[in-house]
Design an enzyme around this catalytic site. Structure first.
Site, PDB file in Angstrom:
ATOM      1  N   LYS B  78       9.311  -7.080  14.335  1.00  0.00           N
ATOM      2  CA  LYS B  78       8.309  -8.022  14.826  1.00  0.00           C
ATOM      3  C   LYS B  78       8.638  -9.387  14.240  1.00  0.00           C
ATOM      4  O   LYS B  78       9.027  -9.494  13.059  1.00  0.00           O
ATOM      5  CB  LYS B  78       6.918  -7.556  14.375  1.00  0.00           C
ATOM      6  CG  LYS B  78       5.762  -8.413  14.892  1.00  0.00           C
ATOM      7  CD  LYS B  78       4.415  -7.834  14.454  1.00  0.00           C
ATOM      8  CE  LYS B  78       3.239  -8.635  14.997  1.00  0.00           C
ATOM      9  NZ  LYS B  78       1.937  -8.057  14.580  1.00  0.00           N
ATOM     10  N   SER B 153      -1.367  -7.312  18.259  1.00  0.00           N
ATOM     11  CA  SER B 153      -0.401  -8.381  18.372  1.00  0.00           C
ATOM     12  C   SER B 153       1.050  -7.917  18.381  1.00  0.00           C
ATOM     13  O   SER B 153       1.934  -8.658  18.796  1.00  0.00           O
ATOM     14  CB  SER B 153      -0.580  -9.365  17.221  1.00  0.00           C
ATOM     15  OG  SER B 153      -0.303  -8.735  15.985  1.00  0.00           O
ATOM     16  N   SER B 177      -3.314  -4.190  15.227  1.00  0.00           N
ATOM     17  CA  SER B 177      -2.136  -4.758  15.888  1.00  0.00           C
ATOM     18  C   SER B 177      -0.927  -3.852  15.971  1.00  0.00           C
ATOM     19  O   SER B 177       0.033  -4.173  16.671  1.00  0.00           O
ATOM     20  CB  SER B 177      -1.731  -6.063  15.202  1.00  0.00           C
ATOM     21  OG  SER B 177      -2.573  -7.104  15.619  1.00  0.00           O
TER      22      SER B 177
END
Lengths: 478, 486, 95
Positions: B78, B153, B177
């Site tokens: 990420k 997210s 997330s």
């Protein structure tokens, strides 16, 4: 109207740790800009703080030395504001739960009395970097080497009633942190800084007046001047019908005035909240014991001991314990002199103190070491030289002409103690001044000094004054 | 060679058996990212050269007999994790030009384990979002239906794993997330206990809630990854100094005697009926495996989202102050003065959702409101944690839906921040309490994947992974691939 | 709780966040909606509850006082918007 001045001080002492409070970067002063600002100090994305154990230990020592309560649990909080020398946009400080609180120190007043000044709290926080305005056109340069240096912010109660008291308090704290070895106290380099909260109120009034905060008071001289200026200013404002505005004012040493720091008055809203990157600091009995075991003898205790052990007056003991270096110097002199406490005190305070003052030197830079001074005092007590000659010897040592024995030898200053030689000089003086002999015998006994002077002059100061005295008295009364 | 459908543990076995080299595997993944990934916008940066270099090193390690279980297996990070020498954008214009000078702890550890990083996955800006629509780099599409969001997210990581672009990815979870996008994309994602994985080098959103974790197709893979990611790091004060269990060894334990709690608050109003049916079916499967269920109550559940939307913005408002255009990141053109530099740099580089949260957080911490908002939220936070602690006196794990609905359509909730916030209603409390939680695929509703969430007691990741692994041995939801990416 | 545009501007100033004039209304509406939403917190009695700052009860670990970092200025400043002579540059700060 009679006014009373109310002063509280906030002292920022940089702690003498090797590394920063939350990172492993060096705290050494004077490095090239930003070469000692690591990822954590720069607040790079993703970095996190970890607390320096020694900073905690030093805060505990300060707390112990000032009778503070050591908080079993203290919390770091973020103080949020934007400034280019504050990399993260917040300063990690302590807010609701400081590491130590509720202590006191005693300061000596000019009339010899001592006064208690309360310590509200002392808390740990990180220093900011530096903004450099010189040398750039229209821009400011930011050096973050200092960012993250540990600070102990020491907050006093508003207990001081004059600029002189404020200075005495500041000196007291300065001496204390240096005794403790937790701060080098270097004010030029900013290791020891002070802000003052100053207000005035009509004498007898309980309620405090509106205060202003004076920043940038980075010498003992400035603080006294700045406070005095500010007190006058506040009284003028009130007496001319105005009101003191609560604000931050900067002391300008060049103009000897204070001026408001912000043109646009902006209420600071620091939005303190517990720093989620740090956990509560717990201090246990073992931590306190460890810090206590490392505590040196503190100024008040040392002064007391000097009075008892060396028979010194409170004033002399106070002067000699003003700094740890001076006290250590003194005790080395005493030892080298063979235990002459009072004689050593006189020499250190008067002769050495005068010479240091004259040449603007610190005790650490004294050209005459404590061992040499003590060695010279030994030559006084063993009658090798007189106290008067000793001053010449001291001056020669100051100039770097070797130790006392070398100077005495080289200059032939050894005292004459040979009874025969002294008697010859005494006889000569008596024979050469028949008129004075007559007067003396008629009762004008203070002429003895005249005869001593004659003999000393003849001996170039080297005759033992005690022997000369004794012999003269004997011969003149024959 | 068709390696894209293999799991981490299958690939590890293939590499060990010499069926293919890490370089071959890496090339295959990179090609797939190029050819099939672009439609999803799952990656912000693909690091082809570094990946191939790392793959060759991994192959050399293997040849030298120094391979570990993850050596040579591709992974994606990420874009919230700092990666040395590689742009680390956090999904924001603010860091579009930020090449990190250092590696995050998680990246260091996975590198040290020999994993091959293929690049950085897309995400909501600064991890603030539940749909991946707040990214400066544009939204990520859900591989199951490109009209739908992947969740957020960590939407890029979830979509990349679901679309078989990469076998595993890292994610971070502040309010759901990892788990919510895992659910919406039909993969398995684990949020570990707060403090289990170091946060060093992970760009902070809300420091007391953020936690990194693995996203993969199976619990077995998550176990392998967590074992490599977790561990003590002296650079993170909130990272616990506790040995990391061998999660893999606990995977096959019998579930007989395990008691799972079903919080009644997680099955009430707001839960899509079709999603509820999928969760019920999963409960039946677990029952068959010997699990006993009992109803519990987490009575302050309704307060979790409000408490979170005070605490997280408050922490974020302070955490994001360092993005000031002075030392790194975006700086506006020709600032007039310092204030202009700050305001325009931050105003131009932060997106609307980030600004909203900074404003809310600033307000919640400001003089006169601190007690009513921040302090109050922290008190409620204790109540919420205590509800869980009490529940874990009665049950071993807690189960419920990960998200009240399946993936919604792009743009559907963009106008109303609060309706977006409510998509994390079941995940947020877990962060407030610092507990581990895992989401695994359990079926479909409205043609889109449904995730089931299991929540464990602090540091009980092993039991979560064990339960899900046993479930995945008797079901095949985790093996389903979106048609376009099968 | 409803925020005025002026309040939003004040908060934005505290946060040093440039907000366009034309977006103020939207921000005011959105923020007000969020604040209304979190007002649910007021419905529970927390008078006897201690605030919880960290989910795990742990205490701060201390780091030995050792210098572990060396100079990396060139690397760190390679990502800086404006530097000269090793200093970060900003528009002139007036004190």
């Amino acid at each position: 109207m009679a006014w009373e001045v109310v002063i509280g001080l906030e002292i920022h002492a940089q702690l003498a740790t090797r590394s920063k409070i939350f990172s492993g970067a060096s705290t050494a002063y004077g490095a090239e800009p930003n070469t000692q600002a690591c990822a954590v100090d720069l607040g790079l994305p993703g970095v996190l703080p970890v607390l320096n154990a020694e900073a905690v230990n030093m805060a505990i020592k300060f707390g112990l030395a000032t009778g503070c309560t050591i908080a079993p649990r203290s919390v770091f909080a973020r103080k949020n504001y934007f400034y280019p020398d504050l990399p993260k946009g917040y300063q990690i400080s302590q807010y609701e739960l400081p590491i130590v609180h509720s202590g006191e120190v005693l300061i000596a007043l000019e009339d010899g009395r001592s006064k208690r000044v309360g310590l509200t709290r002392a808390h740990l926080e990180e220093d900011a970097g530096k903004s450099l305005h010189e040398g750039f056109e229209g821009v400011t340069g930011i050096d973050l080497n200092r960012a993250g240096t540990p600070l102990l912010e020491i907050v006093s109660e508003p207990d001081m009633r004059s600029a002189k008291e404020a200075v005495a308090y500041m000196r007291k704290i300065h001496s204390l942190v240096r005794y403790l070895g937790i701060c080098d106290g270097n004010m030029q380099e900013g290791s020891f800084r002070c802000d003052a909260n100053v207000s005035v109120r009509p004498k007898g009034q309980e309620e405090l007046g509106t205060r202003t905060e004076l920043k940038n008071l980075n010498s003992f001289r400035f603080i006294e001047r700045a406070i005095n200026f500010e007190v006058e200013r506040q009284i003028d404002v009130i007496e001319s019908g105005g009101q003191v505005v609560q604000e931050t004012r900067l002391y300008d040493a060049d103009r000897n005035e204070t001026r408001s720091m912000r043109t646009k008055e902006e209420a600071n809203d620091y939005r303190y909240f517990p720093d989620p990157d740090l956990l509560p600091v717990e201090i246990g009995e073992a931590d306190i014991q460890r810090a206590r075991a490392e505590l040196p003898e503190l100024p008040d205790a040392k002064r007391q001991r000097f009075m008892e052990q060396y028979g010194l007056s409170e004033s002399d003991a106070g002067q000699l314990t003003a700094s740890r270096e001076l006290a250590d110097y003194y005790e080395t002199v005493v030892e080298a002199s063979g235990g002459e406490g009072k004689l050593s005190a006189n020499w250190v305070i008067v002769e050495l103190g005068g010479a240091l003052n004259r040449d603007d030197l610190d005790i650490a830079d004294s050209p005459v070491s404590a061992a040499r001074l003590g060695g010279m005092l030994r030559r006084i007590t063993d009658n090798t030289i007189s106290g008067k000659i000793a001053k010449d010897v001291f001056d020669a040592m100051w100039r770097g002409e070797g130790d006392a024995d070398a100077v005495i030898e080289a200059k032939g200053l050894k005292q004459v103690t040979d009874a025969g030689a002294i008697e010859a000089m005494v006889d000569e003086a008596i024979a050469a001044n028949p008129k004075q002999v007559e007067q003396y015998k008629a009762g004008k006994e203070k002429l003895l000094g005249f005869f001593v002077g004659q003999v000393m002059k003849a001996s170039k100061g080297k005759a033992n004054p005690a022997q000369v005295n004794e012999l003269l008295k004997k011969k003149l009364s024959d | 060679m068709s390696v894209h459908d293999k799991t981490v543990s299958e690939l590890a076995a293939g590499l060990a058996a010499g069926d293919y080299s890490s370089e071959e595997l890496t090339r295959a993944c990179l090609q797939r990212i190029r050819e099939q990934g672009s439609a999803l916008n799952a990656f912000i940066t693909v690091t082809e050269e570094q990946a191939l270099d790392a793959a060759r090193v991994a192959d050399q390690q293997r040849a030298a007999g120094r391979a570990g279980p993850l050596t040579g297996v591709p992974v994606a990070h990420k874009d919230i994790f700092c990666t040395r020498g590689v742009r680390t954008s956090c999904g924001s214009r603010m860091l579009d030009n930020f090449v990190s000078p250092y590696d995050a702890h998680v990246v260091e550890r996975l590198n040290a384990a020999g994993m091959v990083s293929l690049g950085k996955t897309n995400m909501d800006e600064f991890a603030m979002g539940s749909s991946n629509e707040t990214s400066y780099y544009g939204p990520v599409k859900n591989p199951w239906d490109t009209r739908a969001v992947p969740g957020g997210s960590s939407g890029g990581s979830a979509a990349a794993v679901a679309a078989r672009l990469v076998p595993a990815a890292t994610g971070t979870d502040t309010g759901g997330s990892i788990r919510q996008p895992a659910a919406l994309c039909g993969i398995t994602g684990l949020k570990p206990t707060y403090g289990r994985v170091s946060r060093y080098g992970m760009i902070a959103f809300a420091s007391s809630l953020d936690q990194a974790g693995p996203m993969a197709r199976t619990a077995e893979d998550c176990a392998l990854l967590l074992e490599a990611m977790a561990g003590f790091d002296r650079r993170d004060s909130t990272c616990v100094d506790q040995p990391v269990p061998r999660y893999g060894e606990a995977l096959n334990r019998d579930l007989d005697g395990l008691t799972i709690g079903l919080p009644k608050e997680y099955f009430g109003e707001g839960l899509d009926a079709d999603v509820a049916r999928v969760v019920d079916a999963a409960i039946e499967e677990y029952r068959k495996l010997g699990v006993a269920f009992r109803e519990i109550s987490l009575k302050n559940t309704a307060l979790a989202v409000p408490a979170y939307y005070v605490i997280a913005p408050a922490e974020c408002s302070s955490n994001l102050s360092r993005f000031d255009g002075v030392r790194f990141g975006y700086r506006c053109e020709n600032p007039r003065d310092l204030e202009d530099l700050y305001k325009r740099s931050r105003g131009e580089a932060f997106g609307a959702e980030v600004k909203r949260r900074i404003l809310v957080g600033t307000y919640a911490l400001s003089a006169g409101y601190y007690d009513a908002y921040y302090l109050k939220a922290q008190k409620v936070r204790r109540l919420i944690r205590d509800d869980f602690l009490a529940a874990f006196n009665q049950v071993d794990l807690i189960l419920g839906p990960t998200s009240p609905t399946v993936a919604f359509n792009l743009g559907e909730r963009a106008d109303d921040p609060v309706s977006m916030y409510l998509s994390d209603v079941y995940t947020i409390a877990v962060n407030l309490a610092g507990l581990p939680g895992i989401s695994h695929p359990a079926g479909f509703a409205h043609g889109r994947p449904v995730g089931v969430q299991l929540i464990g007691a602090h540091f009980d990741e092993a039991r979560l992974l064990n339960a899900v692994h046993r479930y995945q041995q008797v079901t095949d939801w985790h093996t389903r691939a979106p048609e376009a990416f099968a | 709780m409803s925020l005025s545009n002026e309040q939003v501007e004040n908060i934005a100033h505290l946060a040093r966040l440039g907000v366009n004039e034309q977006d103020l209304d939207t921000y005011a509406v959105n923020l007000s909606r969020i604040l209304e939403f979190v007002e649910a917190l007021g419905t529970v009695d927390t008078s006897a509850v201690e605030p919880l700052a960290h989910p795990i009860d742990m205490v701060q670990r201390l780091r030995p006082d050792e210098v572990t970092e060396s100079d990396q200025r060139a690397l760190f400043q390679s990502v800086a918007p404006s530097v000269e002579g090793g200093l970060y540059l900003v528009p002139r700060v007036i004190e």
